[in-house]
Design an enzyme around this catalytic site. Structure first.
Site, short mmCIF file in Angstrom:
data_model
loop_
_atom_site.label_atom_id
_atom_site.label_comp_id
_atom_site.label_asym_id
_atom_site.label_seq_id
_atom_site.Cartn_x
_atom_site.Cartn_y
_atom_site.Cartn_z
N ASP A 252 0.80 -1.24 0.00
CA ASP A 252 0.00 0.00 0.00
C ASP A 252 0.83 1.28 0.00
OD1 ASP A 252 1.02 -0.11 2.52
OD2 ASP A 252 -0.91 -0.15 3.56
N HIS A 335 29.57 7.99 5.31
CA HIS A 335 30.95 7.56 5.50
C HIS A 335 31.31 6.48 4.47
CE1 HIS A 335 34.58 6.43 8.00
NE2 HIS A 335 34.39 5.29 7.33
N GLU A 336 30.45 5.48 4.36
CA GLU A 336 30.75 4.35 3.47
C GLU A 336 30.74 4.79 2.00
OE1 GLU A 336 31.83 1.42 4.45
OE2 GLU A 336 31.78 2.29 6.43
N HIS A 339 33.85 6.48 0.88
CA HIS A 339 34.94 5.59 0.49
C HIS A 339 34.87 5.29 -1.01
CE1 HIS A 339 36.94 4.75 4.21
NE2 HIS A 339 35.88 4.24 4.80
N TYR A 350 44.57 2.08 0.93
CA TYR A 350 44.02 1.89 2.27
C TYR A 350 45.06 1.31 3.23
CZ TYR A 350 40.00 1.49 5.36
OH TYR A 350 39.10 1.65 6.38
N GLU A 359 40.34 7.26 5.44
CA GLU A 359 39.39 7.17 6.55
C GLU A 359 38.90 8.55 6.99
OE1 GLU A 359 37.49 5.38 8.56
OE2 GLU A 359 37.81 3.87 7.04
N GLU A 370 25.93 15.30 7.43
CA GLU A 370 25.04 15.49 8.58
C GLU A 370 24.71 16.96 8.78
OE1 GLU A 370 26.06 12.26 12.11
OE2 GLU A 370 26.81 14.30 12.29
N ASP A 378 27.01 16.59 14.66
CA ASP A 378 28.00 16.71 15.73
C ASP A 378 29.35 16.30 15.15
OD1 ASP A 378 28.15 13.93 15.60
OD2 ASP A 378 26.70 13.67 17.20
N GLU A 383 31.51 4.99 13.87
CA GLU A 383 32.34 4.01 13.15
C GLU A 383 32.02 2.63 13.70
OE1 GLU A 383 35.02 2.76 10.25
OE2 GLU A 383 33.78 4.50 10.54
N THR A 387 33.78 -0.79 7.59
CA THR A 387 34.31 0.08 6.54
C THR A 387 35.01 -0.85 5.55
OG1 THR A 387 36.31 0.35 7.80
CG2 THR A 387 34.59 1.99 8.13
N ILE A 390 37.55 -3.10 7.10
CA ILE A 390 37.86 -2.89 8.52
C ILE A 390 36.60 -2.66 9.33
CG2 ILE A 390 39.09 -1.45 10.18
CD1 ILE A 390 41.11 -2.55 8.43
N ASP A 419 45.64 -2.49 12.14
CA ASP A 419 44.68 -1.60 11.47
C ASP A 419 45.27 -1.01 10.18
OD1 ASP A 419 42.36 -0.03 11.12
OD2 ASP A 419 43.17 1.61 12.33
N HIS A 424 42.43 3.78 10.98
CA HIS A 424 41.36 4.34 11.81
C HIS A 424 41.91 5.06 13.03
CE1 HIS A 424 39.07 1.25 9.60
NE2 HIS A 424 38.04 2.04 9.77
#
Ligand SMILES: [Zn+2]
Length: 509
Positions: A252, A335-336, A339, A350, A359, A370, A378, A383, A387, A390, A419, A424
């Site tokens: 609907d 964020h994604e 990338h 990376y 990153e 945002e 903010d 995270e 990602t 990661i 990492d 990150h």
């Protein structure tokens, strides 16, 4: 959540030193006025450094931006890039020279592409199927002190505990691994339905009413927005792990059940992210060619994660304690997708400093999005999702990275191998610089005048899409950001001065 490298498909993390020779940026009047094509002007300027082919030539606010790929007998040199900006008088005004030294290069190729792929599969050791079969490309690889021929091989795996997209550089003569890193990428086409566009309504994860575009086909309204780029599609995995699942269908056009919420958020946040890049930077999806944005919700059961597999965002429902439906946050989506923008523009590797810039850029555009959309703005970054390659951990703070144990100054940067070399972690240093540029403040005794979130974003977007290259380090980032501020606002502008100060404040020269 653990970072993927600690649960990596391959035992032990091999990291080689960063590729030698960071980019150099020069600005001024570098050539005389000319009627030649901009690509010819830049190639002529660069020719003393080697052979080049044109990657891209596009007009922008400042002039014609030409990107060249360094080659040897037509074989691309990994990370070897020259960027030139040519003004309307045919004068070269700015050059980023990231050509690679090719000392010791001799043509010794013993593996063919099939053998390189077989070697890759043996090294990755994955027993199941590949979502995207590994493909090999011959490159010249600047390997520390000397350059060698190598195969760059990449494949995507989804049917494992952690999805991955490993890239290996395999010596074309010896089969030795020269480098490797894990980053998800690259889109596949999607098939939607044919029908008429309608406006649906529904309740999102945060309990807010939303409207969005659907497509009516037969007796169903599908979560398919055909009004943006090549479309925005939202799928239902129905708590299974088969991807992409089925295109979300509703009888609907009112999506107000609890089960609907994850889909409403995924669809709306993908739309907002698309609009943000389009309206703010004139960018038509991540490839600037309208690439479809696909999301799958209700992936697996109580899955406390989300990831970008290169063709879509995939969201778990969360276990209701650690996470709720992971599609709920705009900065996670932005964020994604940032990338993906990075992959199609600067191509930042990376790993190590280029990876930390990669990153940080995603954190920055997640935050600018945002702010721009007015969605719970903010300086914190969610995270809490996957990602490329990661899995992050909790929230980061861009205004005060130290609050989460991340460095906020180059002198305290992380130099270990976890990492991917701290992508990150050291992103905190760049995040802090971006925060100071936007909001102003004093840090390590350096005062920075804030220029606002949107102007900071404009400058970083230009740096990302024009001046940064795959092997840019923090010092190249400073040059790229300061030059972008000068391009947009003038050499002695408040913005250019603030940009330089923001890097002084975090110890990047
Ligand atoms: Zn990320």
């Amino acid at each position: 959540m653990k970072k993927v490298l600690s649960t990596s498909l391959i035992a032990g993390v091999l990291l080689v030193p960063q590729l030698v020779g960071a980019a150099e940026l020069k600005s001024g009047t570098l050539t005389k006025p000319s009627n030649e094509a901009p690509t010819t002007i830049v190639k002529e300027y660069a020719k003393a450094k080697g052979e080049f082919k044109t990657l891209e030539s596009k007009r922008d606010k400042v002039g014609q931006v030409v990107k060249l790929q360094q080659t040897v007998d037509g074989v691309p040199v990994f990370g070897g890039i020259v960027v030139g900006v040519v003004d309307n008088d045919g004068q070269l005004k700015t050059v980023v020279d990231d050509t690679k030294q090719l000392k010791g290069l001799h043509k010794s190729i013993k593996l063919n592409e099939q053998k390189a792929v077989a070697r890759y599969k043996e090294l990755v050791g994955h027993k199941g199927a590949y979502e995207l079969e590994p493909a090999a490309e011959l490159v010249v690889y600047p390997n520390g002190e000397e350059a060698v021929y190598a195969y760059e091989v990449t494949g995507t795996i989804l049917d494992a505990d952690e999805p991955s997209r490993w890239t290996y550089f395999i010596d074309a003569a010896s089969g030795k691994v020269l480098n490797k890193y894990n980053q998800l990428a690259h889109a596949k086409p999607t098939n939607g339905v044919t029908g008429t566009t309608y406006t649906g309504t529904g309740i999102d994860v945060l309990g807010q009413s939303q409207t969005f575009k659907t497509t009516k086909s037969g007796s169903y309204y599908y979560l398919q927005d055909s009004t943006r780029g090549k479309g925005i599609y939202t799928y239902d995995a129905k708590n299974r792990t088969t991807l992409p699942g089925s295109l979300w269908a509703d009888v609907d056009n009112v999506l107000n059940t609890t089960y609907d919420r994850a889909a409403v958020s995924a669809h709306v946040n993908a739309t907002k992210t698309y609009d943000f890049f389009k309206n703010t930077y004139g960018r038509n999806s991540y490839d600037n060619n309208g690439a479809a944005l696909n999301s799958t919700v209700h992936y697996s059961r109580s899955y406390n994660n989300a990831f970008w597999d290169g063709s879509k965002m995939v969201y778990g429902d969360g276990d209701g304690q650690t996470f709720t439906y992971l599609s709920g946050a705009l900065d996670v989506v932005a964020h994604e997708l940032s990338h993906a923008v990075t992959e199609y523009t600067a191509g930042l590797i990376y790993q190590n400093e280029s990876g930390a810039i990669n990153e940080a850029v995603s954190d920055i555009f997640g935050t600018v999005a945002e702010y721009s959309v007015g969605s719970n703005f903010d300086w914190l970054v969610g995270e809490d999702i996957y990602t490329p390659g990661i899995a992050g951990d909790g929230l980061r703070s861009m205004s005060n990275p130290a609050a989460n144990g991340d460095p906020d100054h180059y002198s305290v940067r992380y130099t270990g191998t976890q990492d991917n070399g701290g992508v990150h972690i050291n992103s905190g240093i760049v995040n802090k610089a971006a925060y100071l540029l936007a909001s102003g403040g004093s840090h390590y005794g350096v005062s920075v005048q804030g220029i606002g979130v949107m102007e900071m974003g404009d400058i970083y977007y230009r740096a990302l899409t024009v001046y940064l290259t795959p092997t840019s380090n923090f010092s190249s980032l400073r040059q790229a950001v300061v030059q972008s501020a000068k391009d947009l606002h003038g050499a002695t502008s408040t913005q250019a001065v603030a940009a330089a100060k923001s890097f002084d404040a975090v110890g990047i020269n």
